[in-house]
Structures are given as structure tokens and as C-alpha cells.
Design an enzyme around this catalytic site. Structure first.
Site, short mmCIF file in Angstrom:
data_model
loop_
_atom_site.label_atom_id
_atom_site.label_comp_id
_atom_site.label_asym_id
_atom_site.label_seq_id
_atom_site.Cartn_x
_atom_site.Cartn_y
_atom_site.Cartn_z
N SER A 119 66.31 -89.47 -16.17
CA SER A 119 65.06 -89.48 -16.93
C SER A 119 65.33 -89.72 -18.39
O SER A 119 64.45 -90.09 -19.14
CB SER A 119 64.38 -88.11 -16.85
OG SER A 119 64.62 -87.48 -15.66
N HIS A 140 64.32 -95.95 -12.59
CA HIS A 140 63.66 -94.69 -12.90
C HIS A 140 62.30 -94.60 -12.21
O HIS A 140 61.36 -95.29 -12.57
CB HIS A 140 63.51 -94.52 -14.42
CG HIS A 140 62.95 -93.20 -14.82
ND1 HIS A 140 62.06 -93.03 -15.83
CD2 HIS A 140 63.13 -91.94 -14.29
CE1 HIS A 140 61.73 -91.76 -15.93
NE2 HIS A 140 62.36 -91.08 -14.99
N GLU A 152 60.73 -98.04 -13.64
CA GLU A 152 61.37 -98.61 -14.83
C GLU A 152 62.74 -99.15 -14.40
O GLU A 152 63.55 -98.39 -13.85
CB GLU A 152 61.53 -97.55 -15.93
CG GLU A 152 60.20 -97.16 -16.57
CD GLU A 152 60.33 -96.04 -17.61
OE1 GLU A 152 59.57 -96.05 -18.59
OE2 GLU A 152 61.17 -95.12 -17.43
N ASN A 190 58.97 -91.57 -20.56
CA ASN A 190 59.33 -90.22 -21.03
C ASN A 190 59.40 -90.11 -22.54
O ASN A 190 59.16 -89.05 -23.11
CB ASN A 190 60.67 -89.78 -20.42
CG ASN A 190 60.47 -89.27 -19.00
OD1 ASN A 190 59.34 -88.95 -18.61
ND2 ASN A 190 61.53 -89.21 -18.23
N1 3HC Z 1 54.54 -86.23 -2.33
C1 3HC Z 1 54.02 -87.24 -1.59
N2 3HC Z 1 52.72 -87.55 -1.59
C2 3HC Z 1 51.90 -86.83 -2.37
C3 3HC Z 1 52.37 -85.77 -3.15
C4 3HC Z 1 53.75 -85.48 -3.10
N3 3HC Z 1 54.30 -84.49 -3.84
N4 3HC Z 1 51.33 -85.23 -3.82
C5 3HC Z 1 50.26 -85.93 -3.47
N5 3HC Z 1 50.60 -86.90 -2.60
C6 3HC Z 1 49.72 -87.87 -2.00
C7 3HC Z 1 48.80 -87.18 -1.07
O1 3HC Z 1 49.33 -87.19 0.25
C8 3HC Z 1 47.51 -87.97 -1.20
O2 3HC Z 1 47.48 -89.06 -0.31
P1 3HC Z 1 46.40 -89.06 0.88
O3 3HC Z 1 45.10 -88.61 0.29
O4 3HC Z 1 46.37 -90.47 1.32
O5 3HC Z 1 46.93 -88.11 1.86
C9 3HC Z 1 47.56 -88.60 -2.58
O6 3HC Z 1 48.89 -88.46 -3.04
C10 3HC Z 1 46.60 -87.92 -3.52
O7 3HC Z 1 46.92 -86.55 -3.50
P2 3HC Z 1 45.87 -85.38 -3.66
O8 3HC Z 1 44.53 -85.84 -3.15
O9 3HC Z 1 46.45 -84.14 -3.07
O10 3HC Z 1 45.81 -85.07 -5.19
P3 3HC Z 1 45.50 -85.99 -6.42
O11 3HC Z 1 44.48 -87.01 -6.12
O12 3HC Z 1 45.31 -85.06 -7.54
O13 3HC Z 1 46.87 -86.77 -6.69
C11 3HC Z 1 48.87 -86.83 -7.90
C12 3HC Z 1 48.06 -86.09 -6.85
C13 3HC Z 1 49.14 -88.26 -7.42
C14 3HC Z 1 50.18 -86.11 -8.03
C15 3HC Z 1 48.03 -86.89 -9.24
O14 3HC Z 1 47.61 -85.60 -9.58
C16 3HC Z 1 48.80 -87.47 -10.39
O15 3HC Z 1 48.91 -88.69 -10.54
N6 3HC Z 1 49.35 -86.58 -11.27
C17 3HC Z 1 50.17 -87.00 -12.39
C18 3HC Z 1 51.57 -87.22 -11.90
C19 3HC Z 1 52.48 -87.73 -12.97
O16 3HC Z 1 52.12 -87.92 -14.13
N7 3HC Z 1 53.74 -88.00 -12.60
C20 3HC Z 1 54.75 -88.45 -13.52
C21 3HC Z 1 55.53 -87.27 -14.01
S1 3HC Z 1 56.78 -87.73 -15.17
C22 3HC Z 1 58.05 -88.23 -14.21
O17 3HC Z 1 58.06 -88.18 -13.01
C23 3HC Z 1 59.25 -88.74 -14.95
C24 3HC Z 1 60.44 -87.85 -14.76
O18 3HC Z 1 61.55 -88.47 -15.32
C25 3HC Z 1 60.26 -86.50 -15.40
#
Ligand code: 3HC
Length: 294
Positions: A119, A140, A152, A190
Site C-alpha cells: 500500500s 495494488h 494501480e 493512498n
Molecule cells: N468481500 C467480497 N464481497 C463483498 C465484500 C467483501 N468484503 N463486501 C461487500 N461485498 C459485495 C457484496 O457481496 C455485495 O454484492 P451482492 O449484493 O451482489 O451480493 C456488494 O459487494 C455490495 O455489498 P453490500 O450491499 O453489503 O454493501 P455496500 O453496497 O455498502 O458495499 C462496499 C460494500 C463495496 C464495501 C462499499 O461500502 C464501499 O465501496 N466502501 C468503500 C470501500 C473502500 O473505499 N475501499 C478502499 C479502501 S483503501 C484500500 O483498500 C487501499 C489499501 O492499500 C489500504
């Protein structure tokens, strides 16, 4: 270079998702962890996601079985010998990553490409520790890797053009939107996202609002899918602090410094969702904000 077998190191939050999307794209996948319990947990999560996809009608049972059949779990390095691409998604710790690459460099066939899902660490520091710096790049992914559309593709000074091209074609085959990022600490996302999350903690420390209010405000006021504290818990407070420390070390700017509240929570073992407690407590039916008083 054509990729047919992908090795993934680390079956945690990112590794299991990377293994799943790779297998869904038709690659043979070997998923390694050094801990049997973590490996079982990672594979268990993949089973759960596949069952959910079938249940929701997004995948046929036979296709889900096919995906699962392409993933082999292991504790050993041996099954990585004939991997065309190896992606590491282990703890964000340079010494651990270097130890892993030194081991794999002696095992994986010479033409195999190495990629780090780091990251925040500089890709060159890992590439230079292997005998194949030209076949080393950053890939990434974002959490959850199965859902987030971005990849990325990080080019460091030693990355050969055909290695980069292989990274892009891999990303496209696993269905991601690929962006070309330079080997600058934090890459693109990030570098912008982490200071934002750290600033949310500072806003809370300064009394701008409660955990719930700040989350609700950023969801409704900026259309973010998750408020910053929900996102911090989701990414992991230990991971966020590790990224912040690396970025602060690199840029020496206050915006990258881990606020005291974050440092104390990590010391207390409150890592967010994965440990059951962070800015929210996940032990009940729905997450409840934690009274910090730190
Ligand atoms: N694993 C796999 N699939 C997942 C999941 C997980 N942990 N969480 C949710 N999903 C899937 C669900 O199965 C669902 O699909 P379906 O409806 O077809 O079954 C779909 O994603 C939508 O999930 P939900 O309806 O439960 O919930 P949301 O609509 O709120 O979506 C989310 C969940 C996609 C996680 C959304 O809240 C989101 O986009 N959050 C922001 C996430 C983000 O910013 N991530 C980046 C973080 S930074 C990073 O990763 C960089 C690193 O270096 C730190």
C-alpha cells in the site's frame, strides 16, 4: 508474457480476494500463508463469497466449483516454482517482504514475474532485493478486491516495459480498471485517501463531531459509500497506522502523521472489524461507536 499460473502470498484481507479474482478470471492459483488457521480462514471466505454469488444468481454452481477447483492452498514455497506471476499480499513490513522475496527468488522459475500489493512501501526497495528487478512491479488492489474496480499498476525504475504490459493485461483480465502509477509512496489513491482518514481522526480529537456524526456527514454530504471511521475499521487500524508511518517517514509532512488516538488504539489491539473492535464495536447485532476517552 502469457500468464497461466498465479501465486498469491498471504491469505488475509487482500490475499484471499486477489486469489479469488484471479481464479475467477481462469488462472490456476496457489494461495500460500505461513499459518494454517489463516489459510483456512482465507479459503473459507472465498467459499462463502462463491456460495453467495450462486445464491444470488450471479454465478452457476458449476462455474463456482470451477473457480474453487483452480485454487490450491499451501504453507510451502515449492508449489510456486512454475508460477508465471507471484503477488505478495503479506503484512506491510519491509523486512518480512524482503525475506519472502529472497526465498521465492530461489524457487520460482527465472521468467516468473514478481508483484507486490504494498500500500505504501517503495516498490524499488523490494525489486532491488531480488535477482529479477526488471520483472518486478506493483499491483495494488483495493479492499474488497472482489468488488473494488481499481488496480494501480506500479512501474518502478527497473520495471521492464514487457513486465508492465503483462501487469496491465493481467489487471484487465481480472476485470479491473487499470491505472499507471509511478513508484511514489502511497501511489495515487493512498496518497490522497490516507491523509483524509487521518484528518477525520484529528477532527474527532478536536471535537468537530462524534464518530457517528462525522461518518454520517461524509456519507450524506460527500456521497462517500462509507464514513471515514467505518472505512478505517474496514481497512484495519494497524494497516492504516503502518501506511501512515511509512508515508510520514518518506514525506515528513504532518498530514501523513498517525494521530495519538490511532496509535493508542493500535497499542490496545483495537484493529477494527478484523479484531471485533475499532472506532465501532462489532460484537453486537449492529456496530456501535466506541467511547474512546483516550
Ligand atoms: N468481500 C467480497 N464481497 C463483498 C465484500 C467483501 N468484503 N463486501 C461487500 N461485498 C459485495 C457484496 O457481496 C455485495 O454484492 P451482492 O449484493 O451482489 O451480493 C456488494 O459487494 C455490495 O455489498 P453490500 O450491499 O453489503 O454493501 P455496500 O453496497 O455498502 O458495499 C462496499 C460494500 C463495496 C464495501 C462499499 O461500502 C464501499 O465501496 N466502501 C468503500 C470501500 C473502500 O473505499 N475501499 C478502499 C479502501 S483503501 C484500500 O483498500 C487501499 C489499501 O492499500 C489500504
Amino acid at each position: 508474457m502469457d500468464i497461466s499460473k498465479v501465486g498469491v502470498c498471504g491469505a488475509g484481507l487482500m490475499g484471499h480476494g486477489i486469489a479469488q479474482v484471479s481464479a475467477q478470471a481462469g488462472y490456476e492459483v496457489v494461495l500460500r500463508d505461513c499459518d494454517q488457521e489463516r489459510l483456512d480462514k482465507g479459503i473459507g471466505k472465498i467459499d462463502k463469497q462463491l456460495a453467495r454469488a450462486v445464491e444470488k444468481g450471479r454465478m452457476e454452481q458449476a462455474d463456482a466449483d470451477g473457480v474453487r477447483g483452480r485454487i490450491t492452498g499451501t504453507l510451502e514455497a515449492g508449489p510456486f516454482a512454475d508460477c508465471d506471476l507471484v503477488i505478495e499480499a503479506i503484512t506491510e513490513d519491509l523486512a518480512m517482504k524482503l525475506e519472502l522475496w529472497r526465498e521465492l527468488d530461489g524457487v520460482v522459475k527465472q521468467e516468473g514475474i514478481f508483484a507486490t500489493n504494498t500500500s505504501s512501501l517503495a516498490v524499488i526497495d523490494q525489486a532491488a532485493a531480488t535477482g529479477r528487478p526488471d520483472r518486478f512491479l506493483g499491483l495494488h488492489f483495493f479492499n474488497p478486491a472482489q468488488v473494488m474496480p481499481l488496480l494501480e499498476v506500479v512501474q518502478t525504475v527497473t520495471t521492464a516495459e514487457d513486465t508492465l504490459a503483462t501487469g496491465f493485461s493481467f489487471g484487465e483480465r481480472v476485470g479491473k480498471l487499470t491505472v499507471h502509477a509511478k513508484d511514489k509512496t502511497g501511489f495515487i489513491v493512498n496518497r490522497l485517501l490516507v491523509p483524509f482518514m487521518l484528518d477525520a481522526i484529528r477532527a474527532y480529537e478536536e471535537g468537530a463531531g462524534s464518530i457517528e456524526q462525522i461518518d454520517a456527514a461524509m456519507k450524506a454530504g460527500a456521497n462517500h459509500p462509507m464514513g471515514p471511521f467505518t472505512l478505517l475499521d474496514f481497512v484495519g487500524l494497524d494497516t492504516t497506522k503502518a501506511i501512515a508511518d511509512i508515508m510520514f517517514d518518506e514525506y515528513r509532512e504532518r498530514r501523513f502523521a498517525a494521530p495519538p488516538t490511532l496509535r493508542k488504539m493500535v497499542s490496545a489491539g483495537w484493529y477494527g472489524r478484523k479484531s471485533g473492535k475499532g472506532f465501532y464495536d462489532y460484537s453486537g447485532e449492529k456496530p456501535l461507536p466506541v467511547e474512546l476517552g483516550l
